[in-house]
Design a protein around this motif. Structure first.
Motif, PDB file in Angstrom:
ATOM      1  N   LEU A   1       0.840  -1.206   0.000  1.00 25.49           N
ATOM      2  CA  LEU A   1       0.000   0.000   0.000  1.00 25.49           C
ATOM      3  C   LEU A   1       0.868   1.246   0.000  1.00 25.49           C
TER       4      LEU A   1
ATOM      5  N   ALA B   1      -7.585   5.286   1.862  1.00 26.88           N
ATOM      6  CA  ALA B   1      -6.323   6.003   1.665  1.00 26.88           C
ATOM      7  C   ALA B   1      -5.981   6.095   0.185  1.00 26.88           C
ATOM      8  N   LEU B   2      -6.130   4.972  -0.509  1.00 24.96           N
ATOM      9  CA  LEU B   2      -5.837   4.953  -1.942  1.00 24.96           C
ATOM     10  C   LEU B   2      -6.738   5.939  -2.673  1.00 24.96           C
TER      11      LEU B   2
ATOM     12  N   SER C   1      -8.091  18.916  -3.751  1.00 25.33           N
ATOM     13  CA  SER C   1      -6.898  18.084  -3.589  1.00 25.33           C
ATOM     14  C   SER C   1      -6.484  18.042  -2.136  1.00 25.33           C
ATOM     15  N   ALA C   2      -6.477  19.225  -1.521  1.00 31.76           N
ATOM     16  CA  ALA C   2      -6.048  19.278  -0.119  1.00 31.76           C
ATOM     17  C   ALA C   2      -6.973  18.436   0.754  1.00 31.76           C
TER      18      ALA C   2
ATOM     19  N   MET D   1       1.703  18.995  -2.209  1.00 27.84           N
ATOM     20  CA  MET D   1       0.875  17.990  -1.537  1.00 27.84           C
ATOM     21  C   MET D   1       1.293  16.596  -1.945  1.00 27.84           C
TER      22      MET D   1
ATOM     23  N   LEU E   1       2.501  13.459   0.268  1.00 29.34           N
ATOM     24  CA  LEU E   1       1.954  12.107   0.194  1.00 29.34           C
ATOM     25  C   LEU E   1       3.082  11.086   0.125  1.00 29.34           C
TER      26      LEU E   1
ATOM     27  N   TYR F   1       0.137  16.875  10.986  1.00 30.81           N
ATOM     28  CA  TYR F   1      -0.049  16.854   9.532  1.00 30.81           C
ATOM     29  C   TYR F   1      -1.408  17.399   9.147  1.00 30.81           C
TER      30      TYR F   1
ATOM     31  N   LEU G   1       0.984   4.205  -2.767  1.00 29.47           N
ATOM     32  CA  LEU G   1       0.786   5.618  -2.426  1.00 29.47           C
ATOM     33  C   LEU G   1       1.973   6.454  -2.898  1.00 29.47           C
TER      34      LEU G   1
ATOM     35  N   THR H   1      -6.508  10.902   3.164  1.00 30.02           N
ATOM     36  CA  THR H   1      -5.459   9.881   3.155  1.00 30.02           C
ATOM     37  C   THR H   1      -4.663   9.926   4.456  1.00 30.02           C
ATOM     38  N   MET H   2      -4.343  11.141   4.909  1.00 30.79           N
ATOM     39  CA  MET H   2      -3.500  11.257   6.088  1.00 30.79           C
ATOM     40  C   MET H   2      -4.206  10.742   7.333  1.00 30.79           C
TER      41      MET H   2
ATOM     42  N   MET I   1      -6.675  13.230  -4.801  1.00 31.64           N
ATOM     43  CA  MET I   1      -5.804  14.410  -4.728  1.00 31.64           C
ATOM     44  C   MET I   1      -5.155  14.692  -6.075  1.00 31.64           C
TER      45      MET I   1
ATOM     46  N   LEU J   1      -6.268  14.861   0.372  1.00 28.87           N
ATOM     47  CA  LEU J   1      -5.023  14.483   1.052  1.00 28.87           C
ATOM     48  C   LEU J   1      -5.255  14.327   2.554  1.00 28.87           C
TER      49      LEU J   1
ATOM     50  N   GLY K   1      -7.516   1.030   3.891  1.00 23.66           N
ATOM     51  CA  GLY K   1      -6.566   0.988   2.764  1.00 23.66           C
ATOM     52  C   GLY K   1      -7.175   1.582   1.508  1.00 23.66           C
TER      53      GLY K   1
ATOM     54  N   LEU L   1      -3.914   7.109   7.247  1.00 20.31           N
ATOM     55  CA  LEU L   1      -2.577   6.666   7.624  1.00 20.31           C
ATOM     56  C   LEU L   1      -2.381   6.784   9.136  1.00 20.31           C
TER      57      LEU L   1
ATOM     58  N   ALA M   1      -5.580   9.426  -2.164  1.00 23.01           N
ATOM     59  CA  ALA M   1      -4.392   9.770  -2.962  1.00 23.01           C
ATOM     60  C   ALA M   1      -4.784  10.029  -4.403  1.00 23.01           C
ATOM     61  N   LEU M   2      -5.589   9.115  -4.955  1.00 24.65           N
ATOM     62  CA  LEU M   2      -5.988   9.289  -6.357  1.00 24.65           C
ATOM     63  C   LEU M   2      -6.803  10.566  -6.528  1.00 24.65           C
TER      64      LEU M   2
ATOM     65  N   PHE N   1      -3.677   3.875  10.695  1.00 25.64           N
ATOM     66  CA  PHE N   1      -2.748   2.745  10.480  1.00 25.64           C
ATOM     67  C   PHE N   1      -1.634   2.774  11.491  1.00 25.64           C
TER      68      PHE N   1
END
Lengths: 631, 99, 273
Positions: free
Chosen positions: B9, C21-22, C37-38, B32, B36, C68, B13, C44-45, C28, C41, C18, C48, C25-26, C51
Motif C-alpha cells: 500500500l 487512503a488509496l 486536492s487538499a 501535496m 503524500l 499533519y 501511495l 489519506t493522512m 488528490m 489528502l 486501505g 494513515l 491519494a488518487l 494505520f
C-alpha cells in the motif's frame, strides 16, 4: 701563409663593424629625437670607419692578422670562435666599402634632403655597411653568413624604402626571395663543410679541403656558387638586380653596384683553395660569368630606363669578374682589380644618374632626357669620365682591368680560352654601344623634357662625391695595375703569381678591345646620335630588340618554371588544407557543437521534465536491483 | 493479511504521489504530492519498526515529520514569493533557467 | 521471540481504510481544484494516522493527525487562499508526452517496487513491539528513551533545522517596503476623489434574496451591477424578488419618463451586460 695575432690598431678593427652598427642602433632606437642630426651621425660613423680602415691597412703590410674576439659557441667538441681576419683581401674590401660608402653617405645628405624619413635611410645604410664589413672581415663561414644575411636584409629594407610605391615593394620582395634561393645554397655549403670537416673557420676548411672526396668538394663549390649567384645577380638569379633599382639611387650606387653585389666575387675569391681542388665547379663559375656577361650586355642595349641600363651593365660587369675568378689563379687579381675600379666608376655613374633624376623630377626615362650636357656641367663631366672608364677608354680604369681579364681568358690557351676571350671582347663592344646610347640620349641631342621640368645642377654636397669618384674612375686602374700593383699586395692571399705565357700578345688584345669598343661607340652614334630619338619607345621592332627589352625573358622563364608551378602547388595545398584538414577539424567541431546544442535542448527549464527523468532513473535502478536480487 | 500489505500500500501511495508531481502544474498541489510520498515512507518505517520489534523506525518517521514540516514552511514561502513576482503558481511558468 | 499473528480486527481495519487512503491519494492527484486536492489528502493522512495507531505507534498516529492534518494541511489551505484565485489547473498538458510517460513510468515503478517488496517480505516474521513497550513502558516512553539517547544529536540538529526554516520562511514571505512610501489617509482620500467614482462599491446581495458574496447586487431595474461581483468567483444567478405589479402598465410618472431602459452611462456605476 700563416696568420699572426692582432697587434696595434688592427686589434681594434672590430670597431670597423661596431661603429656603423652603433650608428644604426642609435638612429633606429633613438626615433624622431635623432631626426635633426641623424644623417650627420650616419655619415660620421662611416667616415670614421674609413679612416680606421685606412690606418689598419697601412699597418698591415702584407700580413694575415687574426683578431680573436670571443668564444661564440663552446660545447664539447664544438668550439666556434668569433674572430676577424684582416688580410690584404679584406683590407681591399674594407677600403672599398668604407670609402665608396662614405662618399655615398655624403651624397645622400643632399639627395635625401627632402625625404621625411632621411634618418631611417641613414640608419639602414649604416646597417648595411656594418653587415658588409662583417661579411668581408669574418674569419669563418658563419660570420660571413651572418653578414651575408645582414646585407640581404639591408638591401631589402632599402629597395623598399619607398614602400608606398607598389613597384618598390614588389622589387624588394623579388630581391629578397631570389637572394634566399642563393642563401640556401650558401647555408647548405656551410652545413656540408661542417658535416665533413667539423669546422667552419677559413683556416680549418681550407687546410683540410684537400682531404675531401672530389665529389664533396665539387658540391661545396657549386653550392657556394649558387650563393654567390644569388647575391651578385648572376645567371640564373640575375632578374632581381635590375628591379632593385626601385630603391633610392644612392642605394643602387652603394649596394647594387659597388659593394653588396660584389660579395659573390669576394666569396669565390676567398674560397679559392676550394675551387683550386675542383675544376668542375670552377668551369661552372666560368660559364656563369660568360653567360651573365652576355645577358647583361644584350639587355642593357634595349632599356630606356637610365638606372636599368646601369643595372644591366652591373650584371654584365660582375659577369666579367666571375669570368675572371673562374679562370683560376691567373684571374683572381684581374677580377678583384676590376671589382675595385668598377666600384668606383659604377658608383660614380649611379650618382650621376641620381643627379640627373634629381634634376628631371625623378624621371628615369631616357627618352625624355636629352641636351643635359650644357645644363649640368659637373654631372656631365663626372658621368662622362665614368662612362669612358666603363667602356675601357685607353688608360682609364676600365681599360686596365678589363684588358687584364680578357688577356687572362686568352691565356688559357685552348679553344675555350678563345671562345671566352671572344665573348668578353664582344661584350666590351656591346658595353660601349649601350653606354654611348645612354650618354647620347641623356646629355646630347635636342631636349625632350616633359613640360614643367627645369634641369639644374645638383648641390655641392652631391657633386663633390661625384667628382671624387670620377677622379677615382680615371686613376684607379692605373694605380692598381701599374703604380701599386694589386697583384703584389694580394700575394699573401693568392700566392706568388706565376709568370703567364701569353698566347696572344697583350698589345694585340688591347688594340683589339679598343677597336671593338670604338666600333660600339660608332654604331651607337649611327643608330642613336644621328637621328631624332622618339619620345615613346617604338613598338614595331625586331625580335632581338624585343627580347633584349624583356631582358632575354628571364622573368618569363622564372615565372613559368618556378612561380606558376609554385602557385599551383600552393593552391592545391590550400585546397587540401581548407577542405581536407580544416574540413575534418571543423566537421568534428561542428558535430560536437551541434550534438551538444541538441543535447542542451533537453534542459527545457521545466521542473517536471527533470522530475520525469528522475523517475525514469529510479525505475531503472529498481529494475536493476530487482534483477540482481532475483537473479 | 501480513505486513506486506502495508508495504505494498505504501509503495502504491508513493507512486501515486510521484505521478502527481509529474502531472500536476499547480505548485501547491505538487507540494501535496510530495507530502503524500513522505507519508507513504512513514508508513513503511512504522511497519518495519513493528516487524523488527524496535521503535527506531518510529523515531525515524518522527524525524521525517519534523523535516517535512520545515520543508513545507520554506516551500510555501518560496511559492508565495514566486507568486508575488510572477502572478502564477504554475511550476511550468518558472522555466527561465534553461539552455 | 514469538511471532505476532496479525488479528482479524486489524485486517478489517486495513481493508476498510486501505482503499480509503488509496482513494484519497488518487482523488488528490485527479481533482482539478486545489482545495479539493487538499481535502483528499487530509482523507489519506487520517487513514494513515489510524494505520500508525493500529501498528503500535499511537504517538505517531496522534502527531500525524495533529501536526499533519491539523497544522500542515491548514498551512496549505492558507497559502491556497492567498494564491488560489486561479488555483484550478487547466486540463491541457503543455509538455508533450509528459502525462503518458508519467503514467507509464509510474505503473512500471509501482509494479517493480510492489513486486520487489512483496517478494522480499513474503512471510516476514512480525516481532511486534511488545518487547520494548507495553506493560510498564508506554509507546511515548519507549520513543523518548531512544530519541534522547541514541538520536540525541539528530534531535538537537532538528531544532536548528526548525529555527532555520522559520527564519527562512519569514525572510521569503516578508515584503520589504521603503520607509515613507506608505500613503497617508489624506493622500488616499484625495486619490479616491480624483477618480470618477468616489463612493464605495455596492455591496453584494442588495435587492437580492441571498446575501452570499457570490450573489451580486441588483440595480433598481433588475440588472446585475458588475461592480458588486466578488473577485475570483463566478457570479451566481440571482433570484429576483417579484416586482411590484402594475407599475409599468399603469403608466406611472416613472414610466412616463421612460427610464426603464436608460443609457448605461446614466446609471451610476452601471454597465450594460
Amino acid at each position: 701563409m700563416e696568420t699572426v695575432p692582432a697587434d696595434g690598431l688592427i686589434a681594434a678593427s672590430w670597431l670597423l663593424i661596431a661603429l656603423p652598427l652603433a650608428g644604426a642602433a642609435v638612429l633606429l632606437l633613438g626615433g624622431r629625437r635623432t631626426d635633426r642630426w641623424g644623417h650627420l651621425l650616419g655619415t660620421g660613423t662611416v667616415v670614421a670607419a674609413f679612416v680606421l680602415g685606412l690606418l689598419c691597412t697601412l699597418q698591415l703590410g702584407g700580413r694575415r692578422v687574426d683578431v680573436d674576439l670571443f668564444t661564440f659557441v663552446s660545447t664539447g667538441s664544438l668550439d666556434v670562435q668569433a674572430g676577424l681576419l684582416f688580410d690584404p683581401l679584406s683590407a681591399v674590401f674594407v677600403l672599398l666599402i668604407t670609402g665608396v660608402g662614405a662618399l655615398i653617405h655624403v651624397y645622400s645628405i643632399g639627395y635625401m634632403a627632402h625625404d621625411p624619413r632621411r634618418r631611417r635611410f641613414f640608419a639602414y645604410l649604416n646597417l648595411f655597411v656594418a653587415a658588409m664589413l662583417l661579411l668581408v672581415l669574418g674569419d669563418n663561414f658563419v660570420a660571413l653568413y651572418v653578414g651575408w644575411e645582414g646585407v640581404g636584409l639591408a638591401s631589402y629594407l632599402l629597395i623598399a624604402f619607398w614602400h608606398e610605391r607598389p613597384s618598390a615593394a614588389t622589387a624588394a620582395k623579388k630581391a629578397f626571395i631570389m637572394n634566399r634561393v642563393g642563401d640556401v645554397g650558401l647555408a647548405l655549403a656551410i652545413f656540408l663543410m661542417f658535416a665533413q670537416l667539423g669546422t667552419v673557420s677559413y683556416d680549418g676548411v681550407f687546410g683540410a679541403v684537400g682531404t675531401l672526396a672530389g665529389g664533396t668538394v665539387t658540391a661545396i663549390g657549386l653550392l657556394l656558387l649558387l650563393g654567390a649567384c644569388g647575391k651578385s645577380g648572376q645567371f640564373p638569379l640575375q632578374a632581381w638586380l635590375p628591379d632593385a633599382m626601385e630603391g633610392p639611387t644612392p642605394v643602387s650606387a652603394l649596394i647594387h653596384a659597388a659593394t653588396m653585389v660584389t660579395a659573390g666575387v669576394y666569396l669565390i675569391a676567398r674560397c679559392a683553395p676550394i675551387y683550386d681542388e675542383t675544376p668542375t665547379a670552377r668551369a661552372v663559375v666560368l660559364a656563369v660569368g660568360a653567360i651573365t656577361l652576355m645577358i647583361g650586355a644584350i639587355a642593357g642595349c634595349a632599356q630606356d630606363d637610365i638606372k636599368k641600363v646601369l643595372a644591366y651593365s652591373t650584371v654584365s660587369q660582375i659577369g666579367y669578374m666571375f669570368l675572371a675568378v673562374g679562370l683560376g689563379p691567373v684571374g683572381y687579381v684581374a677580377g678583384l682589380a676590376h671589382l675595385l675600379t668598377h666600384g668606383f666608376f659604377k658608383a660614380g655613374l649611379f650618382l650621376g644618374a641620381g643627379s640627373v633624376m634629381h634634376a628631371m623630377g625623378d624621371s628615369v626615362d631616357m627618352r625624355r632626357f636629352g641636351g643635359l650636357a650644357s645644363r649640368m656641367k659637373v654631372t656631365f663631366v663626372t658621368f662622362g669620365l665614368g662612362y669612358l672608364a666603363l667602356i675601357g677608354f685607353p688608360f682609364l680604369s676600365g681599360f686596365y682591368t678589363k684588358d687584364a681579364i680578357i688577356e687572362a681568358a686568352f691565356d688559357r690557351g685552348d679553344g675555350w680560352g678563345y671562345l671566352l676571350g671572344g665573348v668578353a671582347i664582344l661584350a666590351a663592344g656591346l658595353t660601349a654601344f649601350y653606354m654611348t646610347r645612354l650618354m647620347l640620349m641623356t646629355f646630347f641631342g635636342r631636349p625632350r623634357w616633359e613640360p614643367g621640368v627645369h634641369p639644374h645642377e645638383s648641390p655641392t654636397v652631391m657633386t663633390a662625391p661625384m667628382v671624387l669618384l670620377a677622379v677615382g674612375s680615371v686613376l684607379a686602374g692605373f694605380l692598381l695595375v701599374v703604380a701599386f700593383p694589386l697583384e703584389s699586395w694580394l700575394t699573401p692571399v693568392f700566392g706568388e703569381p706565376e709568370e703567364a705565357e701569353h698566347v696572344v700578345a697583350p698589345l694585340v688584345v688591347s688594340v683589339l678591345v679598343t677597336v671593338v669598343m670604338a666600333l660600339g661607340v660608332l654604331t651607337a652614334w649611327l643608330f642613336v646620335g644621328r637621328r631624332e630619338v622618339p619620345v615613346t619607345a617604338p613598338v614595331r621592332v625586331s625580335p632581338v630588340t624585343r627580347a633584349a627589352r624583356r631582358a632575354l625573358y628571364a622573368d618569363a622563364v622564372n615565372e613559368s618554371l618556378f612561380m606558376r608551378p609554385g602557385q599551383w602547388l600552393t593552391r592545391a595545398l590550400v585546397f587540401v588544407d581548407n577542405r581536407g584538414v580544416d574540413g575534418a577539424v571543423n566537421g568534428l567541431a561542428a558535430t560536437l557543437g551541434g550534438s551538444s546544442s541538441r543535447l542542451g535542448r533537453t534542459q527545457t527549464g521545466f521542473v517536471r521534465s527533470y522530475a520525469l527523468s528522475m523517475l525514469g532513473g529510479a525505475v531503472v535502478v529498481a529494475g536493476a536491483l530487482l534483477a540482481v536480487t532475483a537473479g | 493479511m501480513s505486513l506486506t500489505h502495508y508495504l505494498v500500500l505504501a509503495a502504491i501511495l508513493f507512486t501515486i504521489g510521484a505521478v502527481g508531481v509529474l502531472v500536476r502544474r499547480n505548485a501547491i498541489v505538487v507540494f501535496m504530492c510530495v507530502e503524500l510520498m513522505l507519508n507513504s515512507v512513514n508508513l513503511t518505517l512504522v511497519t518495519f519498526a513493528r516487524a523488527n520489534g524496535t521503535v527506531d523506525g518510529q523515531v525515524m518517521a518522527f524525524f521525517v515529520m519534523v523535516v517535512a514540516a520545515a520543508e513545507v514552511v520554506v516551500g510555501l514561502a518560496i511559492i508565495m514569493s514566486i507568486y508575488r513576482t510572477r502572478r502564477s503558481a504554475s511550476v511550468d511558468d518558472a522555466n527561465l533557467l534553461k539552455y | 521471540m514469538n511471532d505476532v499473528v496479525i488479528g482479524t480486527g486489524e485486517a478489517v481495519v486495513f481493508w476498510v481504510l486501505g482503499p480509503i487512503a488509496l482513494a484519497g491519494a488518487l482523488g488528490m492527484v485527479l481533482s482539478r481544484n486545489a482545495v479539493h486536492s487538499a481535502l483528499w489528502l487530509v482523507n489519506t493522512m487520517l487513514a494513515l494516522g489510524v494505520f500508525y495507531v493500529v501498528q503500535e505507534a499511537p504517538f505517531l498516529g496522534a502527531v500525524q493527525i495533529i501536526v499533519y492534518t491539523g497544522a500542515i494541511m491548514i498551512l496549505f489551505l492558507f497559502v491556497l487562499m492567498l494564491v488560489g484565485r486561479d488555483s484550478s489547473d487547466s486540463v491541457v498538458e503543455t509538455l508533450r508526452g509528459q502525462r503518458v510517460a508519467a503514467i507509464v513510468l509510474g505503473l512500471g515503478f509501482a509494479g517493480l517496487i510492489g513486486a520487489g517488496v512483496a517478494r522480499a517480505t513474503q512471510g516476514l516474521p512480525v516481532t511486534g513491539l511488545a518487547g520494548v513497550q507495553g506493560g510498564e513502558t508506554s509507546n511515548i516512553e519507549a520513543i523518548a528513551e531512544v530519541l534522547f539517547t541514541r538520536y540525541l544529536l539528530a534531535f538537537e540538529v532538528t531544532s536548528a533545522l526548525l529555527i532555520t526554516a522559520a527564519v527562512g520562511a519569514m525572510v521569503l514571505a516578508h515584503i520589504e517596503r521603503d520607509a515613507g512610501t506608505r500613503r497617508t489617509q489624506k493622500e488616499l482620500s484625495r486619490a479616491r476623489f480624483l477618480t470618477g467614482r468616489p463612493q464605495t462599491l455596492p455591496g453584494p446581495g442588495v435587492y437580492a434574496r441571498g446575501n452570499s458574496v457570490a450573489a451580486p447586487a441588483l440595480l433598481p431595474d433588475g440588472r446585475l451591477t458588475e461592480d458588486s461581483f466578488a473577485t475570483g468567483i463566478e457570479p451566481q444567478e440571482v433570484e429576483q424578488m417579484p416586482r411590484p405589479t402594475g407599475r409599468a402598465e399603469l403608466g406611472t410618472p416613472d414610466a412616463a419618463l421612460g427610464t426603464l431602459d436608460p443609457a448605461p452611462s446614466d446609471i451610476p456605476g452601471g454597465r450594460d451586460r
